[in-house]
Design an enzyme around this catalytic site. Structure first.
Site, short mmCIF file in Angstrom:
data_model
loop_
_atom_site.label_atom_id
_atom_site.label_comp_id
_atom_site.label_asym_id
_atom_site.label_seq_id
_atom_site.Cartn_x
_atom_site.Cartn_y
_atom_site.Cartn_z
CD GLU A 69 7.89 2.10 -0.91
OE1 GLU A 69 8.14 2.63 -1.68
OE2 GLU A 69 8.88 2.28 0.33
CB THR A 127 0.72 6.63 23.66
OG1 THR A 127 1.56 5.65 23.14
CG2 THR A 127 0.33 6.45 25.04
CE1 TYR A 182 -3.97 2.29 0.33
CE2 TYR A 182 -2.71 3.49 1.77
CZ TYR A 182 -3.60 3.20 1.00
OH TYR A 182 -4.76 4.24 0.80
CG ASP A 240 -0.38 1.14 14.40
OD1 ASP A 240 -1.09 1.36 13.33
OD2 ASP A 240 -0.65 1.55 15.36
N PRO A 241 1.90 3.36 12.27
CG PRO A 241 1.78 4.47 10.33
CD PRO A 241 1.26 3.40 11.04
CG ASN A 275 -6.34 8.19 9.75
OD1 ASN A 275 -4.97 8.68 9.52
ND2 ASN A 275 -6.35 6.85 9.95
CB THR A 299 -1.41 10.83 17.48
OG1 THR A 299 -0.42 10.87 16.49
CG2 THR A 299 -0.84 11.10 18.95
N1 UDP Z 1 -6.55 0.42 16.13
C1 UDP Z 1 -7.02 0.09 17.19
N2 UDP Z 1 -7.96 -0.63 17.29
C2 UDP Z 1 -8.70 -1.18 16.06
C3 UDP Z 1 -8.12 -0.49 14.90
C4 UDP Z 1 -7.03 0.05 14.89
O1 UDP Z 1 -6.43 0.55 18.29
O2 UDP Z 1 -9.46 -1.89 16.31
C5 UDP Z 1 -5.44 1.62 16.10
C6 UDP Z 1 -4.27 1.30 14.98
O3 UDP Z 1 -3.24 0.46 15.85
C7 UDP Z 1 -3.60 2.49 14.63
C8 UDP Z 1 -5.12 3.48 14.82
O4 UDP Z 1 -5.92 2.56 15.45
O5 UDP Z 1 -2.70 2.91 15.43
C9 UDP Z 1 -5.62 3.80 13.38
O6 UDP Z 1 -5.81 2.53 12.47
P1 UDP Z 1 -6.82 2.49 11.51
O7 UDP Z 1 -6.67 1.15 10.99
O8 UDP Z 1 -7.93 3.24 11.62
O9 UDP Z 1 -6.23 3.28 10.29
P2 UDP Z 1 -4.48 3.74 9.95
O10 UDP Z 1 -4.34 5.01 10.55
O11 UDP Z 1 -3.62 2.92 10.68
O12 UDP Z 1 -4.35 3.89 8.36
#
Ligand code: UDP
Length: 320
Positions: free
Chosen positions: A151, A212, A149, A276-277, A178, A214
């Site tokens: 890349e 934590t 995704y 995970d960023p 997001n 964001t």
């Molecule tokens: N996340 C979470 N619980 C979930 C799904 C996602 O805590 O059931 C976290 C995930 O690890 C990330 C953030 O929420 O840190 C946003 O994740 P999402 O999948 O919505 O989109 P991303 O921003 O990673 O593309």
């Protein structure tokens, strides 16, 4: 009434595509040819569009070239599975939609159409600067679990710029942060739909890791306004469109629990995704100064509408 322009929207049955198509038809004086292969898009997302004579639909996978007879003024490429939960099972489909960018660029060249590419904040990867301005080149693992995704989006931007530079094509790159709202895929595994569903059922809300990390959620109508303004501008370099209202995932979960009047509790579960960023927040100085765009919808306003929609549409998605 001025003559309608014709847009081709790839990914019209997806979350962003359905909202963009509706806006183009109802407010921007366009006819739209919607294209989707329904890998993650849904027929429900185009049902309400089929009442418009300005809407036609073509079921097609953009990994293959398309033969379009009509004149096309703008091609919007919104086609790609985009949830981190898709990054593992749908990695090949993601690569195929990346190949599709090339075919759509060729089509835009043939039609002398403008080309608008949906890039992503994922091009910044696990960002080492926060907020992320457009000139930050990112921190992405080329072989990581998200690499098809992130890349793919980076290669997409490279292709768009190559076509722009070589063929002088009129192109746009929108880096989407997001985004949430009505018609999101209910079971796509992303934090917002998952938390809303859990909260509506008074189940534990599953925060990954310590919570934590964001994110900065933007409401869909703000994104669509940003895409339209960028399309109508002459900015050919990448532009961030997102809401800088940054919050931890713990805070996001708490807010959703409160807005749903739920008795759910937060539970911390191990991070299923590596890479995970840790932080994500758009620097929108460029969109503000060059497009006169900024988000208008507050988190509480957008989230209340989204929750109402989820309540009403409890049939959609298989986790209900
Ligand atoms: N996340 C979470 N619980 C979930 C799904 C996602 O805590 O059931 C976290 C995930 O690890 C990330 C953030 O929420 O840190 C946003 O994740 P999402 O999948 O919505 O989109 P991303 O921003 O990673 O593309």
């Amino acid at each position: 009434m001025t003559k309608k322009k014709i847009a081709l929207v790839a990914g019209a049955a997806g979350f962003i595509g359905t909202h963009l198509t509706e806006r183009l038809i109802t407010k921007e004086n366009y006819q739209v040819i919607g294209v989707d292969n329904f890998v993650t898009g849904s027929r429900d997302n185009i049902k309400h569009l089929s009442v418009y004579p300005e809407f036609t639909f073509l079921e097609h996978d953009i990994k293959d070239p398309m033969d379009i007879k009509e004149k096309v003024d703008v091609i919007f490429d919104m086609a790609c599975p985009a949830s981190p939960t898709d990054f593992i099972p749908l990695k090949i489909e993601i690569i195929e939609s990346t190949l599709g960018i090339y075919h759509l660029l060729q089509l835009a060249r043939e039609k002398q159409a403008k080309f608008v590419f949906s890039s992503s904040s994922e091009v910044y990867g696990d960002a080492l600067v926060n907020p992320q301005p457009e000139d930050y080149t990112g921190n992405v693992n080329t072989t990581g679990i998200r690499s098809a995704y992130d890349e793919g989006k980076r290669f997409g931007e490279a292709m768009v710029m190559a076509f722009h530079r070589k063929y002088k094509m009129d192109t746009r790159i929108v880096r989407i942060f997001n985004t949430y709202g009505e018609r999101m895929r209910a079971n796509d595994g992303r934090a917002i739909p998952t938390f809303i569903n859990q909260a509506l059922k008074n189940e534990d809300v599953t925060v990954f890791g310590d919570g934590t990390q964001t994110r900065s959620p933007q409401y869909i109508s703000d994104l669509v306004s940003g895409i339209i303004k960028l399309t109508n501008s002459d900015i050919t370099t990448p532009t961030n469109i997102g809401n800088p209202d940054e919050m931890t995932i713990n805070k996001l979960a708490e807010k959703i629990v409160n807005l749903t009047n739920s008795t759910s509790k937060l539970t911390h579960v191990p991070l299923p995704q590596i890479h995970d960023p840790k932080v994500r927040k758009p620097d929108i100085s460029k969109a503000k100064s060059e497009l006169d765009w900024e988000p208008k919808v507050t988190f509480n306003e957008g989230m209340k509408k989204t929750i109402e929609w989820f309540k009403i549409n409890t049939k959609r998605g298989d986790i209900f």
